[in-house]
Design a protein around this motif. Structure first.
Motif, PDB file in Angstrom:
ATOM      1  N   ASP A  76     -49.966 -32.322  38.493  1.00  0.00           N
ATOM      2  CA  ASP A  76     -49.191 -31.086  38.357  1.00  0.00           C
ATOM      3  C   ASP A  76     -48.866 -30.726  36.918  1.00  0.00           C
ATOM      4  O   ASP A  76     -48.013 -29.873  36.662  1.00  0.00           O
ATOM      5  CB  ASP A  76     -47.913 -31.184  39.187  1.00  0.00           C
ATOM      6  N   TRP A 107     -37.898 -30.255  36.978  1.00  0.00           N
ATOM      7  CA  TRP A 107     -39.046 -30.941  37.581  1.00  0.00           C
ATOM      8  C   TRP A 107     -39.536 -32.075  36.676  1.00  0.00           C
ATOM      9  O   TRP A 107     -39.786 -33.185  37.148  1.00  0.00           O
ATOM     10  CB  TRP A 107     -40.180 -29.943  37.841  1.00  0.00           C
ATOM     11  N   GLU A 136     -37.167 -34.962  36.979  1.00  0.00           N
ATOM     12  CA  GLU A 136     -37.343 -35.677  38.244  1.00  0.00           C
ATOM     13  C   GLU A 136     -38.555 -36.607  38.217  1.00  0.00           C
ATOM     14  O   GLU A 136     -38.538 -37.668  38.842  1.00  0.00           O
ATOM     15  CB  GLU A 136     -37.502 -34.683  39.398  1.00  0.00           C
ATOM     16  N   GLN A 137     -39.579 -36.216  37.484  1.00  0.00           N
ATOM     17  CA  GLN A 137     -40.793 -37.028  37.378  1.00  0.00           C
ATOM     18  C   GLN A 137     -40.654 -38.144  36.344  1.00  0.00           C
ATOM     19  O   GLN A 137     -41.534 -39.001  36.228  1.00  0.00           O
ATOM     20  CB  GLN A 137     -41.995 -36.142  37.006  1.00  0.00           C
ATOM     21  N   HIS A 193     -51.297 -36.338  35.235  1.00  0.00           N
ATOM     22  CA  HIS A 193     -50.517 -36.065  36.437  1.00  0.00           C
ATOM     23  C   HIS A 193     -51.125 -34.807  37.044  1.00  0.00           C
ATOM     24  O   HIS A 193     -51.417 -33.853  36.311  1.00  0.00           O
ATOM     25  CB  HIS A 193     -49.040 -35.846  36.096  1.00  0.00           C
ATOM     26  N   ARG A 228     -45.692 -26.686  31.768  1.00  0.00           N
ATOM     27  CA  ARG A 228     -45.224 -28.073  31.686  1.00  0.00           C
ATOM     28  C   ARG A 228     -45.884 -28.801  30.513  1.00  0.00           C
ATOM     29  O   ARG A 228     -45.214 -29.509  29.763  1.00  0.00           O
ATOM     30  CB  ARG A 228     -45.523 -28.797  32.996  1.00  0.00           C
TER      31      ARG A 228
END
Length: 99
Positions: free
Chosen positions: A91, A55, A58-59, A89, A13
């Motif tokens: 994650d 993902w 979505e964040q 963050h 990410r």
């Protein structure tokens, strides 16, 4: 998921966000992102890239635009803040000092 798998996911990410932050207009496409990830030592399948992009979207860290066979991705201001280490963050791996 194993601790190692989660660590790789967090690095994947961050690598995506760092690449987008460095691109003109903060934009790239999924195929290029997959090649970039391989180049930085985070080998990723197309499915893994698509999953992480969903993902991140979505964040609120990226915006994605599907074009049939490929996806165009643009980092948001928040995504760029994460890439630079200005925000965190749990994650997403935090970048090291000095980038």
């Amino acid at each position: 998921m194993s601790d190692y798998g989660e660590l790789v996911r967090r690095h994947r990410r961050l690598a995506i966000l760092k690449h987008l932050e460095a691109c003109a207009e903060y934009t790239s496409n999924g195929s290029i992102l997959q090649a970039v990830l391989i180049g930085v030592g985070v080998p990723s399948t197309r499915d893994q890239v698509v999953t992480e992009l969903a993902w991140l979207r979505e964040q609120g860290f990226v915006a994605c635009h599907d074009h049939a066979d490929f996806v165009v991705v643009t980092a948001t201001a928040r995504g760029c803040e994460l890439a630079r280490g200005l925000a965190t963050h749990p994650d997403v791996q935090r970048p090291g000092p000095g980038r």
